[in-house]
Enzyme design. Structure first.
Site, mmCIF file in Angstrom:
data_model
loop_
_atom_site.group_PDB
_atom_site.id
_atom_site.type_symbol
_atom_site.label_atom_id
_atom_site.label_comp_id
_atom_site.label_asym_id
_atom_site.label_seq_id
_atom_site.Cartn_x
_atom_site.Cartn_y
_atom_site.Cartn_z
ATOM 1 N N GLY A 96 7.291 -0.883 1.779
ATOM 2 C CA GLY A 96 7.729 0.004 2.857
ATOM 3 C C GLY A 96 8.204 -0.773 4.062
ATOM 4 O O GLY A 96 8.658 -0.214 5.058
ATOM 5 N N THR A 97 8.121 -2.104 3.955
ATOM 6 C CA THR A 97 8.392 -2.968 5.094
ATOM 7 C C THR A 97 9.875 -3.210 5.326
ATOM 8 O O THR A 97 10.286 -3.501 6.437
ATOM 9 C CB THR A 97 7.736 -4.336 4.827
ATOM 10 O OG1 THR A 97 8.011 -4.677 3.463
ATOM 11 C CG2 THR A 97 6.242 -4.259 5.019
ATOM 12 N N GLY A 132 0.732 -0.369 1.497
ATOM 13 C CA GLY A 132 -0.331 -1.203 0.955
ATOM 14 C C GLY A 132 -1.361 -1.538 2.022
ATOM 15 O O GLY A 132 -2.534 -1.263 1.879
ATOM 16 N N ALA A 168 8.170 -11.681 4.746
ATOM 17 C CA ALA A 168 9.573 -11.808 5.146
ATOM 18 C C ALA A 168 9.941 -13.273 5.323
ATOM 19 O O ALA A 168 10.979 -13.731 4.840
ATOM 20 C CB ALA A 168 9.820 -11.031 6.437
ATOM 21 N N GLU A 227 1.904 -7.191 11.356
ATOM 22 C CA GLU A 227 0.496 -7.175 11.743
ATOM 23 C C GLU A 227 0.321 -7.416 13.237
ATOM 24 O O GLU A 227 -0.582 -6.847 13.859
ATOM 25 C CB GLU A 227 -0.267 -8.221 10.945
ATOM 26 C CG GLU A 227 -0.289 -7.898 9.473
ATOM 27 C CD GLU A 227 -0.995 -8.964 8.655
ATOM 28 O OE1 GLU A 227 -1.767 -8.600 7.777
ATOM 29 O OE2 GLU A 227 -0.772 -10.159 8.888
#
Lengths: 330, 735
Positions: free
Chosen positions: B475-476, B248, B518, B698
Site C-alpha cells: 500500500g506504500t 501490513g 523504498a 515510519e
C-alpha cells in the site's frame, strides 16, 4: 455459522406468530450468527412486508409521526420532517454505526440490537445473557463499556444503540402486533433491566412483530444529542445524553432527558427531569438533576469513570440545550 | 527474441555516494507526484489479493483456538468434528505454528500448538468444502486441556534485563542532583494491534513437491525460508506470491499460521486450501505491539542545556521470543547530554506474540521522550521548540560518530513557522466556549536503514522496460516508485515501464519493513538500470556519465538516437544488487521531523478534538511526492490512534485480547483525523544509498502522539502519562 432454514414473509401477518427469528437489515443478527452467539434454526425475512413509510400521525392535527418498522436508519435520519421537528432523532441516528450500516439497519431492528459486552461476544466466557446460569465474566473483567445504572449481579451489559435513546427522550411509543392483537409500549419501557433474566433484552414476546414507532407532536423544546465515545465515529457510546428542554421567560418549563450507554436500556428518570422545571438554566440546576439521575449509580472497575462522565455529559447537554455558558462541571 | 545481454552492477555502501545519478538524469519523473500505476486496478476491485485467487477445487481451512492461556492440549474431539457436514480434515500437526515468524527471521518460528502459550493460539486446522462449514466445525472443536496458571499481565512480574540492551555513560544520578531543572516521570503506552485492512490469508497448492502459496506477506525472501523451514522442505520448492498486500504495518513481516496450515492441509488433501484468518484471529493470534512502561529522567542547566538523559523501558513478550520492543532506539542520539542511562527490561507473559509494528521502538519511545521534554521545557520556562534546538548534538552523543545528516533544527524551525507556533499561549490560557484550546509539538526521529536487495531491469528491443524483483507493495507505492526510478534512469516515459513484484521467483528484495523498502529495493532497481545505461553507453561509444536518456532516445555527443536503434533488436538486462556497508557503521543515519498539533478539549466532558496537525520532514530524496505524502498522512493518522484512541485491552485473569474486532479496537475514524499538512524539506543523504533517499513511512508516526499529548497539556494543564488520552484520563483533573 450453523445451517438454518430461510423463509420470506410477504406481509406483516406472515411474520406474526411465525416460527423463527425475524431478520430485517441483519446488521447485528448476521454478525452474531457468524460467531454462533445466535443460532436460530429458521429465519423469517421481513424485508418485503412493507411497513416502510414515514407518515403524519396523531389524533386530529397529525402533528406526530408514524415510522414504519422497516424504515431504514439512513432514510429516517434524512427525512425532512424528522430533521425539522425531531432533530434529536436524526442526530442520534447519525451518531451511530456507519453510513453502510445505516443504509441497511431498520427502525424495528435497531430496537432489537443486542449488547456489545465482549464477554457476550466470547463463546468461551461465562455470560448469563448468552447462556443463562453460566455467570458473568464482565463483573471482574474488562468492563469499560458496561452499565452503571440498573445492573444486576447477573449482568452488567448495556443496550448499545443511539436511536432508542433519542426515542425515549421524545416519548416515542413502539407499536407491537401479536396473535392477541396490537399493543403499544413506550420506548422507555421496551427494553428490560437484566435482573435475573438478562437473556431477555426487551418485552417483545415470541411471535410478536414491531409494526411501527410513533412520535408525539414535538414539544417545542430545544433538542440535543451528546454522545461521548472513544473515537469520533463508529464507536458505541461511553455515555450519551438525549435532551429535549423548553425554556420560557428565563425558566425551564419542561425537560426530558435520556441516557445511553449506561444501562441495559435507555435510561429515563422523569422524577429527576422534573427537578429542572421552574428553575433558571444554570450549572447548579444542571448538576442537581445530574446528581439525582445518578444517585444509584455504581461502577465495576473499568467503568467507574462513567459516573462522573455521565454527570458531566448531562451538564454539557443541558448547557447546549438551553444556550447556557457553563464554565465548569467540577 | 534474442537472449538478453546481461550486465550486473553490485554495490556495497562502503562510501558515501558521489555519483548522484538521479540528479543528473533528464526524464523528470523522479520525485513527481505521479499516480500509482496499479491504482485503477485497486479502486475497481481488479487487483487480486491473496484470498481472491482460488485455483479450481480450493477448499477452506479455519483455525480452532485455545480458550486457555497456558498448558497443554491432551485430547480433542477430532472424530466428532470430522463427522460434521462438509468436513474434510482436522489437522493437529506439530508443524503448525505457535507464533508467527518475527521480521527477517528467515527460519521457522516456534511450532507445535500442543503447548499453549496464550488464549486464541491456534490448536488445529479444520478443513471443509465451504468456509461456513469450516467455521462452524472449528467452533465445535473442544480441546481437553491440562491447564496451568497463566501470567496474564506484566504487572508485577519479574523481568529479564538483557546486558546488551543496557547502557550507562557518566553519572546520571549526580547530574540529576546537580541540575537546575529535572524531570523524573513514568509513562505507559498500551499494547496495540496492526489492524491492517486485509486480514491475513494464504492459499496453498502443490504440484508434486513444489508448493505455491498466494499470501499476504511483506518480505518474500525471508518468508520462503521461514515457510520451507517450518514445513521441513527445501526453499527451492517454495514459491510465494504476494502481488498485492492490503496493509501490513509489520503484522505480515514473517509467515504466520495461515501459510503453514494451508500448506500442510493442501498436501494432505491433495487439493488447494485457503486459510483466511477471521478478524478475531488476526487480532489475537498474529502480532501485537508490546505495552510499555517508560521512566524518563532529564536534567538540564539553567539555560536548558541537557546534562543528563535517562530512558528505561519495560516491555513484554511470550517466553522464548527474542524480539522485544526497542523503545529507546532513538534516545541515544536525539539530544545532547553527557550523562546517560538506557534501560531495557522484558517480562514474560501469556499474551499474543509481541512483534514489530510500524516504527518499532520510536513509535512509542519518541512520543514519551517528547512528552518528557515538554515537561522539562515547562519546568525550565523555555519554549519547547527552543529547548529542543538548544539540545541538538553536533555528533551522536553516545558513540561520538558524526551524523550522516541532522536536519532536526531545520525541521523544527520550518515547522514552527508554517504552523504558527508563535501564536501558542501559556498553559490553560485559551478558551472558546466549552473548549480549551492548546498547541503542542514534538520532534520526530527514526533510524534509517538499508537492506540487501536485488532487482533486474530488462530493456526490450521495442524500447520498453520491465522491472522484476520480489519486493512487495503493501500500500506504500512500491509499484509507483520502482517504475519511476527505472523510467528516470532509462529515460523512458512511465507507460513504457512495467514493474512486476510480489513473486518469490523474482530476484530477492529487501521486502517492505523498517521504512527501508523504498531505499533498498529502489537502489537495486536504479543499479540495474544503471547497468543498462552502461551497456547503452558502450554501444554509443561514450561514457555512461556523458549519456543522456530521455523519452526513449539516447543523446551522446550531440547526437540523438532512438533506443530502438541503439538496441538493434537486442534485449539488454541489468541486474542490480545493493548491500549495506561501512556507512551503516561509520555514521549515525536517521530521518528527522517536527510535528505540531492543535487540540480542543471539552472543559466539561474531557473529549479531545484534534483540530490540525502539521509536520515537516527531512528524509532524503523524495521519490514520489504523492505516495510519500500519503505515507506521512497515514503515519500521522497512526500517531493519532496511539495518542487518542487505540488500546489493546487484556482480560486481567487470562490475558486474552478482549476488544478483538474493528468496532472495539479503535483505529482512528475519518472524524478523528483533521486537516493534516506535510512538508518535505529538500534533502539528500549520500551516506544512505546511491539514490540518497531515506525511509519515510515510519518517521511520520514517531512524535505525532507526543505533539498531541503536549497540546492537551497546553490546553488543560493536565499531563496524561498513560496513553491514549481517553476521557477517563482527563475527567477528574478538568478545571
Amino acid at each position: 455459522m450453523r445451517a438454518f432454514a430461510y423463509a420470506r414473509a410477504a406481509t406483516p401477518s406472515d411474520a406474526i406468530g411465525a416460527d423463527g427469528r425475524l431478520i430485517a437489515g441483519g446488521t447485528n443478527l448476521l454478525d452474531l450468527m457468524k460467531l454462533e452467539i445466535e443460532t436460530p434454526d429458521r429465519l423469517i425475512d421481513v424485508n418485503h412486508i412493507g411497513l416502510d413509510e414515514i407518515a403524519p400521525d396523531g389524533d386530529g392535527n397529525g402533528d406526530g409521526l408514524r415510522i414504519g418498522a422497516m424504515v431504514r436508519n439512513a432514510d429516517l435520519a434524512a427525512d425532512d420532517r424528522v430533521r425539522r421537528d425531531w432533530p434529536l432523532l436524526s442526530r442520534a441516528l447519525l451518531a451511530g454505526a456507519s453510513g453502510q450500516i445505516r443504509n441497511r439497519a431498520t427502525t424495528g431492528g435497531n430496537l432489537m440490537q443486542r449488547t456489545r459486552c465482549p464477554y457476550f461476544y466470547d463463546l468461551a466466557a461465562a455470560c448469563n445473557k448468552r447462556d443463562p446460569g453460566t455467570g458473568c465474566d464482565a463483573l471482574a473483567g474488562r468492563n469499560r463499556n458496561h452499565a452503571i445504572l440498573g445492573a444486576s449481579d447477573h449482568c452488567i451489559a448495556t443496550y448499545p444503540g443511539d436511536m432508542a435513546v433519542a426515542l425515549a427522550a421524545l416519548d416515542a411509543v413502539v407499536e407491537i402486533e401479536g396473535a392477541a392483537g396490537t399493543r403499544r409500549v413506550p420506548v422507555a419501557a421496551f427494553h428490560r433491566l437484566p435482573g435475573d433474566t438478562p437473556q431477555r433484552d426487551t418485552v417483545l414476546e415470541p411471535g410478536e412483530l414491531i409494526r411501527a414507532v410513533t412520535l408525539p407532536a414535538p414539544t417545542g423544546g430545544r433538542q440535543v444529542y451528546r454522545k461521548v465515545r472513544d473515537r469520533r465515529s463508529y464507536a458505541f457510546a461511553l455515555v450519551s445524553v438525549a435532551a429535549d428542554v423548553t425554556v420560557a421567560d428565563g425558566a425551564i418549563t419542561r425537560a426530558a432527558l435520556a441516557l445511553g450507554g449506561v444501562a441495559h436500556r435507555p435510561w429515563r428518570d422523569p422524577d429527576a427531569d422534573a427537578l429542572l422545571v421552574g428553575r433558571a438554566p444554570d450549572g447548579a440546576a444542571f448538576a442537581a438533576v445530574a446528581d439525582a439521575i445518578l444517585r444509584g449509580a455504581r461502577g465495576h472497575g473499568d467503568n467507574d469513570f462513567k459516573i462522573p462522565l455521565a454527570r458531566r455529559t448531562l451538564i454539557a447537554a443541558l448547557a447546549e440545550a438551553t444556550g447556557t455558558d457553563v464554565r465548569t462541571a467540577a | 527474441m534474442s537472449a538478453p545481454i546481461e550486465l550486473k552492477l553490485h554495490h556495497t555502501m562502503d562510501r558515501p555516494d558521489s555519483d548522484n545519478l538521479l540528479d543528473r538524469t533528464a526524464q523528470g519523473v523522479i520525485s513527481a507526484p505521479l499516480d500509482r500505476p496499479e491504482g485503477p486496478l485497486k479502486v475497481t476491485g481488479r487487483a487480486t489479493y491473496a484470498d481472491e485467487d482460488h485455483p479450481d477445487g480450493t477448499v477452506h481451512g479455519v483455525l480452532a483456538r485455545a480458550s486457555v492461556a497456558r498448558g497443554w492440549v491432551v485430547g480433542m474431539n477430532t472424530a466428532e468434528v470430522r463427522a460434521m457436514p462438509g468436513v474434510l480434515d482436522v489437522i493437529r500437526d506439530p508443524r503448525l505454528l505457535r507464533s508467527p515468524a518475527q521480521g527477517q527471521a528467515s527460519r521457522a518460528p516456534v511450532q507445535n500448538p500442543a503447548e499453549i502459550f496464550y488464549v486464541g493460539q491456534p490448536v488445529a486446522l479444520v478443513v471443509a468444502e465451504t468456509l461456513e462449514q469450516a467455521r462452524h466445525a472449528a467452533l465445535a472443536i473442544r480441546p481437553d486441556y491440562e491447564a496451568r496458571e497463566p501470567v496474564a499481565t506484566a504487572d508485577g512480574q519479574p523481568c529479564e534485563t538483557p546486558p546488551a540492551k543496557q547502557a550507562t555513560q557518566g553519572d546520571l544520578d549526580a547530574a540529576m542532583t546537580a541540575a537546575a531543572h529535572r524531570i523524573d516521570v513514568t509513562y505507559t503506552t498500551p499494547a496495540m494491534s496492526h489492524a491492517a485492512m486485509e486480514p491475513h490469508a494464504a492459499v496453498a497448492s502443490w504440484d508434486g513437491d513444489r508448493l505455491t502459496v498466494r499470501s499476504s506477506n511483506q518480505m518474500l525472501k525471508h518468508n520462503v525460508a521461514e515457510l520451507a523451514d517450518a514445513l521441513g522442505i527445501r526453499p527451492g520448492n517454495v514459491r510465494i506470491l504476494s502481488q498485492y498486500v492490503g496493509g501490513g504495518f509489520g503484522g505480515k513481516l514473517g509467515i504466520s499460521h495461515e501459510a503453514v496450515a494451508a500448506a500442510i492441509a493442501a498436501r494432505r488433501l491433495g487439493r488447494p486450501v485457503s486459510v483466511a484468518l477471521h478478524r478475531r484471529t488476526v487480532f489475537e493470534a498474529t502480532m501485537r505491539r508490546s505495552e510499555t512502561r517508560q521512566r524518563v529522567r532529564l536534567a538540564c542547566d539553567a539555560d536548558g542545556r541537557l546534562t543528563g538523559v535517562g530512558h528505561e523501558a519495560w516491555v513484554s513478550n511470550l517466553k522464548g521470543e527474542r524480539f522485544s520492543e526497542p523503545v529507546t532506539q532513538a534516545t541515544p542520539f536525539t539530544y545532547a547530554g553527557e550523562n546517560r542511562v538506557i534501560g531495557h527490561h522484558v517480562a514474560r507473559v501469556n499474551q499474543t506474540t509481541a512483534g514489530s509494528m510500524r516504527a518499532p521502538g520510536e513509535a512509542v519511545g519518541v512520543p514519551v521522550l517528547e512528552c518528557a521534554m515538554d515537561e522539562l521545557a515547562e519546568a525550565a520556562g523555555i519554549d519547547p521548540v527552543e529547548l529542543r534546538i538548544r539540545n541538538i548534538p553536533s555528533e551522536d552523543p553516545s558513540t561520538g560518530k558524526p551524523f550522516s545528516s541532522n536536519r532536526l533544527e531545520d525541521c523544527l524551525r520550518a515547522g514552527a513557522e508554517a504552523f504558527g507556533w508563535a501564536d501558542r499561549r501559556l498553559t490553560g490560557q485559551r478558551r472558546e466556549g466549552e473548549w480549551l484550546i492548546g498547541m503542542g509539538m514534538a520532534s520526530a526521529v527514526r533510524v534509517n536503514m538499508l537492506e540487501t536487495s536485488e532487482a533486474t531491469v530488462i530493456l526490450l528491443a521495442d524500447g520498453t522496460a520491465r522491472v522484476e524483483t520480489d519486493m512487495t507493495d503493501i500500500g506504500t507505492g512500491s509499484y509507483a516508485i520502482l517504475t519511476q526510478i527505472a523510467a528516470e534512469a532509462l529515460g523512458l516515459p512511465m507507460d513504457r515501464v512495467t514493474t512486476v513484484l510480489g513473486d518469490s521467483d523474482l530476484p530477492p528484495a529487501s521486502g517492505s519493513g523498517g521504512s527501508f523498502g523504498a531505499a533498498s529495493a529502489g537502489s537495486a532497481v536504479m543499479l540495474a538500470a544503471q547497468a543498462i545505461r552502461t551497456q547503452l553507453a558502450r554501444r554509443l561509444g561514450c561514457d555512461e556519465a556523458e549519456l543522456t536518456l530521455k523519452d526513449g532516445a539516447a543523446i551522446a555527443g550531440n547526437r540523438m538516437t532512438p533506443l530502438t536503434e541503439v538496441l538493434a533488436g537486442d534485449v539488454l538486462k541489468g541486474n542490480g544488487l545493493i548491500k549495506p556497508g561501512k556507512t551503516e557503521k561509520t555514521v549515525r543515519q536517521a530521518t528527522w521531523g517536527a510535528q505540531f498539533a492543535e487540540v480542543a478539549v471539552s472543559a466539561l466532558t474531557g473529549e479531545v478534538r484534534l483540530r490540525r496537525l502539521a509536520a515537516t520532514f527531512a528524509c532524503g530524496r523524495i521519490l514520489n511526492e504523492k505516495t510519500a505524502r500519503s505515507q506521512c498522512l497515514g503515519g500521522m493518522a497512526f500517531g493519532i490512534g496511539s495518542a487518542l484512541t487505540e488500546e489493546v485491552m487484556n482480560d486481567p485473569r487470562d490475558g486474552h485480547f478482549v476488544n478483538r474486532d474493528m468496532a472495539e479496537y479503535h483505529i482512528p475514524a475519518n472524524l478523528d483525523v483533521p486537516e493534516m499538512t506535510v512538508t518535505f524539506l529538500p534533502d539528500r543523504d549520500p551516506h544512505a544509498n546511491p539514490m540518497q533517499a531515506k525511509g519515510i513511512g515510519e518517521l511520520a508516526c514517531c512524535g505525532t502522539a507526543g505533539a498531541i499529548m503536549n497540546a492537551i497539556h497546553n490546553a488543560t494543564g493536565i499531563r496524561v502519562r498513560d496513553f491514549p488520552a481517553t476521557v477517563d484520563k482527563l475527567l477528574d483533573r478538568l478545571p
